[in-house]
Design an enzyme around this catalytic site. Structure first.
Site, PDB file in Angstrom:
ATOM      1  N   ASN A   1       0.829  -1.208   0.000  1.00  0.00           N
ATOM      2  CA  ASN A   1       0.000   0.000   0.000  1.00  0.00           C
ATOM      3  C   ASN A   1       0.863   1.257   0.000  1.00  0.00           C
ATOM      4  O   ASN A   1       1.839   1.344   0.752  1.00  0.00           O
ATOM      5  CB  ASN A   1      -0.897   0.010   1.240  1.00  0.00           C
ATOM      6  CG  ASN A   1      -1.834  -1.186   1.300  1.00  0.00           C
ATOM      7  OD1 ASN A   1      -2.373  -1.595   0.276  1.00  0.00           O
ATOM      8  ND2 ASN A   1      -2.018  -1.754   2.475  1.00  0.00           N
TER       9      ASN A   1
ATOM     10  N   HIS B   1       6.637  -1.184   3.122  1.00  0.00           N
ATOM     11  CA  HIS B   1       6.597  -2.605   3.477  1.00  0.00           C
ATOM     12  C   HIS B   1       5.752  -3.352   2.467  1.00  0.00           C
ATOM     13  O   HIS B   1       4.812  -2.809   1.898  1.00  0.00           O
ATOM     14  CB  HIS B   1       6.070  -2.829   4.899  1.00  0.00           C
ATOM     15  CG  HIS B   1       4.760  -2.165   5.171  1.00  0.00           C
ATOM     16  ND1 HIS B   1       4.665  -0.820   5.470  1.00  0.00           N
ATOM     17  CD2 HIS B   1       3.502  -2.632   5.152  1.00  0.00           C
ATOM     18  CE1 HIS B   1       3.400  -0.503   5.632  1.00  0.00           C
ATOM     19  NE2 HIS B   1       2.660  -1.576   5.443  1.00  0.00           N
TER      20      HIS B   1
HETATM   21  P1  AMP Z   1      -0.342  -1.034   6.043  1.00  0.00           P
HETATM   22  O1  AMP Z   1      -1.783  -0.847   6.403  1.00  0.00           O
HETATM   23  O2  AMP Z   1      -0.119  -1.571   4.668  1.00  0.00           O
HETATM   24  O3  AMP Z   1       0.484   0.210   6.340  1.00  0.00           O
HETATM   25  O4  AMP Z   1       0.172  -2.185   7.000  1.00  0.00           O
HETATM   26  C1  AMP Z   1       0.755  -1.955   8.247  1.00  0.00           C
HETATM   27  C2  AMP Z   1       0.848  -3.288   8.918  1.00  0.00           C
HETATM   28  O5  AMP Z   1       1.791  -3.181   9.970  1.00  0.00           O
HETATM   29  C3  AMP Z   1      -0.474  -3.776   9.529  1.00  0.00           C
HETATM   30  O6  AMP Z   1      -0.841  -5.018   8.931  1.00  0.00           O
HETATM   31  C4  AMP Z   1      -0.142  -3.916  11.012  1.00  0.00           C
HETATM   32  O7  AMP Z   1      -0.754  -5.030  11.605  1.00  0.00           O
HETATM   33  C5  AMP Z   1       1.377  -4.038  11.003  1.00  0.00           C
HETATM   34  N1  AMP Z   1       2.046  -3.582  12.209  1.00  0.00           N
HETATM   35  C6  AMP Z   1       1.850  -2.419  12.867  1.00  0.00           C
HETATM   36  N2  AMP Z   1       2.651  -2.349  13.951  1.00  0.00           N
HETATM   37  C7  AMP Z   1       3.384  -3.503  13.958  1.00  0.00           C
HETATM   38  C8  AMP Z   1       4.383  -4.028  14.814  1.00  0.00           C
HETATM   39  N3  AMP Z   1       4.809  -3.371  15.894  1.00  0.00           N
HETATM   40  N4  AMP Z   1       4.904  -5.240  14.523  1.00  0.00           N
HETATM   41  C9  AMP Z   1       4.475  -5.932  13.432  1.00  0.00           C
HETATM   42  N5  AMP Z   1       3.530  -5.489  12.594  1.00  0.00           N
HETATM   43  C10 AMP Z   1       2.984  -4.289  12.844  1.00  0.00           C
END
Ligand code: AMP
Ligand code: ZN
Length: 136
Positions: free
Chosen positions: A86, A99
């Site tokens: 995204n 990511h």
């Molecule tokens: P996005 O919505 O594409 O920005 O995805 C962000 C992702 O990061 C989400 O799926 C969250 O669950 C994940 N996320 C947020 N904080 C953490 C964390 N501390 N460790 C691992 N994953 C995380």
């Protein structure tokens, strides 16, 4: 980036479940997985999104995703694997550090705009061990 949560994870200030890392990237379990084995790949340097990344670094992402996804496939045999990346809040980006999501898709469970799960630490450790073993 002082306040970026993924930079803080990379600096070791916040714990994470690392499935793989190399010089430029870290791959870890998503804390709110869409499904069992949901992994995030991120660069160790901060870039907000795909457009900020140097082309050479961006070119490393897909081969790495191929390797990690193969490990996830071996560990859990999902019916399919979805890669999601995204860019921008309107695209669903909530963490502004590039990511790539690797999301296993299992029979009978549609993964669209997912509702985050809340696995226990033990469950995440189990998933972590299975993927690491598959990648070894
Ligand atoms: P996005 O919505 O594409 O920005 O995805 C962000 C992702 O990061 C989400 O799926 C969250 O669950 C994940 N996320 C947020 N904080 C953490 C964390 N501390 N460790 C691992 N994953 C995380
Ligand atoms: Zn960052």
């Amino acid at each position: 980036m002082d306040n970026c949560i993924f930079c803080r994870i990379i600096r070791g200030e916040i714990p994470s479940k690392t499935v793989f890392e190399n010089e430029h990237f870290k791959a870890m379990l998503d804390i709110g997985p869409a499904s069992r084995g949901h992994v995030l790949i991120m660069p160790k340097e901060h870039y907000s999104n795909l457009f900020e990344m140097p082309e050479a670094l961006a070119a490393e992402v897909l081969p790495l995703a191929q390797k990690i996804a193969a490990g996830v496939q071996k560990a859990f045999q999902p019916a399919g694997i979805k890669l999601v990346q995204n860019n921008g809040a309107m695209a669903g980006q909530s963490v502004m550090h590039f990511h790539l999501h690797i999301i296993p898709c299992y029979d009978g469970t549609e993964v669209g705009q997912w509702n985050p799960g809340s696995p226990s630490g033990e469950e995440l450790d189990e998933v972590l061990a299975a993927i690491k073993e598959a990648l070894a």
